[in-house]
Write a protein that holds these residues in place. Structure first.
Motif, PDB file in Angstrom:
ATOM      1  N   TYR A   1     134.945 118.201 -16.452  1.00 41.62           N
ATOM      2  CA  TYR A   1     134.094 117.641 -15.124  1.00 41.62           C
ATOM      3  C   TYR A   1     133.525 118.776 -14.598  1.00 41.62           C
ATOM      4  O   TYR A   1     132.235 118.238 -14.262  1.00 41.62           O
TER       5      TYR A   1
ATOM      6  N   ASN B   1     130.619 107.038   0.530  1.00 43.47           N
ATOM      7  CA  ASN B   1     129.625 107.390  -0.460  1.00 43.47           C
ATOM      8  C   ASN B   1     128.267 106.543   0.157  1.00 43.47           C
ATOM      9  O   ASN B   1     128.327 105.399   0.357  1.00 43.47           O
TER      10      ASN B   1
ATOM     11  N   ASP C   1     138.660 103.854 -18.857  1.00 39.97           N
ATOM     12  CA  ASP C   1     138.988 104.123 -17.558  1.00 39.97           C
ATOM     13  C   ASP C   1     138.968 105.704 -17.168  1.00 39.97           C
ATOM     14  O   ASP C   1     140.102 106.422 -17.718  1.00 39.97           O
ATOM     15  N   GLN C   2     137.847 106.161 -16.907  1.00 42.16           N
ATOM     16  CA  GLN C   2     137.658 107.611 -16.807  1.00 42.16           C
ATOM     17  C   GLN C   2     138.740 108.354 -15.691  1.00 42.16           C
ATOM     18  O   GLN C   2     139.208 109.421 -15.968  1.00 42.16           O
ATOM     19  N   GLN C   3     139.048 107.504 -14.723  1.00 37.84           N
ATOM     20  CA  GLN C   3     140.000 108.007 -13.757  1.00 37.84           C
ATOM     21  C   GLN C   3     141.274 108.047 -14.218  1.00 37.84           C
ATOM     22  O   GLN C   3     141.979 109.299 -14.012  1.00 37.84           O
TER      23      GLN C   3
ATOM     24  N   SER D   1     133.620 109.791 -10.818  1.00 34.10           N
ATOM     25  CA  SER D   1     133.554 108.398  -9.958  1.00 34.10           C
ATOM     26  C   SER D   1     133.280 108.794  -8.400  1.00 34.10           C
ATOM     27  O   SER D   1     134.377 109.583  -7.947  1.00 34.10           O
ATOM     28  N   PRO D   2     132.164 108.714  -7.934  1.00 35.49           N
ATOM     29  CA  PRO D   2     130.689 107.988  -8.678  1.00 35.49           C
ATOM     30  C   PRO D   2     130.269 109.101  -9.589  1.00 35.49           C
ATOM     31  O   PRO D   2     130.821 110.311  -9.665  1.00 35.49           O
ATOM     32  N   PRO D   3     129.638 108.577 -10.431  1.00 31.65           N
ATOM     33  CA  PRO D   3     128.803 109.225 -11.598  1.00 31.65           C
ATOM     34  C   PRO D   3     127.835 110.479 -10.823  1.00 31.65           C
ATOM     35  O   PRO D   3     127.366 110.385  -9.928  1.00 31.65           O
TER      36      PRO D   3
ATOM     37  N   SER E   1     128.651 111.951  -1.612  1.00 21.45           N
ATOM     38  CA  SER E   1     130.099 111.546  -0.965  1.00 21.45           C
ATOM     39  C   SER E   1     130.155 112.606   0.169  1.00 21.45           C
ATOM     40  O   SER E   1     130.342 113.757   0.153  1.00 21.45           O
TER      41      SER E   1
ATOM     42  N   ARG F   1     126.719 116.594  -8.745  1.00 21.70           N
ATOM     43  CA  ARG F   1     127.880 115.550  -8.520  1.00 21.70           C
ATOM     44  C   ARG F   1     127.454 115.059  -6.982  1.00 21.70           C
ATOM     45  O   ARG F   1     127.212 115.783  -6.100  1.00 21.70           O
TER      46      ARG F   1
END
Length: 350
Positions: free
Chosen positions: A224, A297, A195-197, A238-240, A312, A270
């Motif tokens: 990041y 988003n 989980d990257q978050q 997130s989102p990628p 975003s 991004r």
């Protein structure tokens, strides 16, 4: 506090055509929380299990607190491991589970009681010491597993996806507890997650892995802001990150004054760096709007028909499905990658 050093560590399973980990070196400073993140099958759990002594090392060296541990049994490595399935004894109370390892060492009862009591208060478990695991919630069980690790006062904590079995709300709460606890104890820790978050919020040092190799190491926000490769750019965030088709990306970069993007470069941006801009260089036909409260988003496709884009955006006056909106971006927020290798290109404005 203890450091952990890996030198050219390899893992090849018998009969496998390729190495799971072809050769990896990593330094984890004393008191640091290092998070290994990557997709399933990238080798992160295998690496953790080699540090723990649950998997043999094919080649290379693992050192904990200046001592090579390759040939030491897990119990002699001075580490404590927290698993995703808690691994609690169902017939024992919370106190019994937390005290079990200390009893096996022959520690006096009074000292065990003191250590268990201190850890229980730290974890909010003081009122649950007489309960069995089946009487606890998932989050409480995970805290018991952490308490069992804490009382041993190890040189290092190893966490193997410890939050995977918790629901989303409890996962957020428990990861905050883990981070707070690790900072207070100052124990060197390795934490594995897909989980990257979770990885971004927990890590002092983030290690992004792919196919048994390290793609990038560094502080989370540094990775990041400046991903070293297209893989990292797509995995972290997130989102990628949006990756634009060559023609569209080159046109956007050229419009922003970055000539290098023509031909051999892939352009990334991004979602949060895109902004609504009347007459902007990106014309997006909106497909779906995900409203998240203060932000949304906006998913759409560019007029080249080949590039899907997520922006975003804030505000309530957003376009609906089928409408066209124009987006712009600050040149400093563009990311360029080599088309062949996927590696980051460094140039002015990107």
């Amino acid at each position: 506090m203890s450091d952990i050093r890996l030198r050219n560590v390899r893992k090849v399973y018998p009969g496998a055509a390729e190495a799971t980990i072809p050769g990896l070196s990593l330094d984890i400073g004393a008191g640091e929380l290092c998070v290994l993140v990557g997709p399933s099958g990238c080798g992160k759990s295998t690496l953790l299990r080699m540090v723990a002594g649950l998997e043999e090392v094919t080649d290379g060296e693992i050192n904990i607190a200046g001592r090579q541990v390759n040939d030491l049994e897990p119990a002699r490595r001075d580490i404590s491991m927290v698993f995703q399935n808690y691994a609690l004894y169902p017939h024992m109370t919370v106190h019994g589970n937390m005290a079990y390892g200390l009893k096996n060492r022959g520690m006096p009862k009074a000292e065990i009681a003191e250590k268990v009591g201190t850890a229980a208060r730290m974890l909010g478990l003081a009122d649950y010491l007489d309960r069995k695991p089946r009487q606890l919630s998932g989050g409480q069980r995970q805290r018991v597993a952490m308490g069992r690790a804490i009382v041993r006062e190890p040189a290092a904590f190893l966490f193997d996806e410890p939050l995977s079995n918790l629901d989303a709300k409890l996962r957020v709460k428990t990861r905050v507890e883990i981070r707070d606890l690790q900072q207070r104890l100052g124990t060197t820790s390795i934490y594995v997650t897909h989980d990257q978050q979770e990885a971004m919020t927990l890590a002092d040092t983030l290690v992004v892995m792919n196919a048994g190799r390290v793609e990038q190491i560094g502080p989370p926000m540094e990775i990041y802001a400046r991903p070293a490769s297209l893989f990292v750019a797509g995995f972290i965030g997130s989102p990628p990150m949006n990756v634009l088709a060559p023609g569209t990306g080159a046109a956007l970069a050229t419009a922003a004054g970055i000539e290098r993007a023509a031909g051999h470069a892939v352009v990334g941006v991004r979602p949060e760096d895109l902004r609504a801009q009347p007459g902007g260089p990106l014309a997006v036909t909106v497909r779906v709007v995900e409203r998240l409260g203060a932000t949304a988003n906006v998913h759409g496709v560019l007029d080249d028909g080949a590039s899907e884009v997520i922006a975003s955006l804030s505000g309530t006056d957003l376009p609906g499905p089928g409408e066209v909106m124009h987006l712009g971006v600050n040149p400093a927020d563009l990311h360029l990658f080599d088309h062949a290798s996927g590696q980051r290109l460094e140039c002015a404005g990107a």
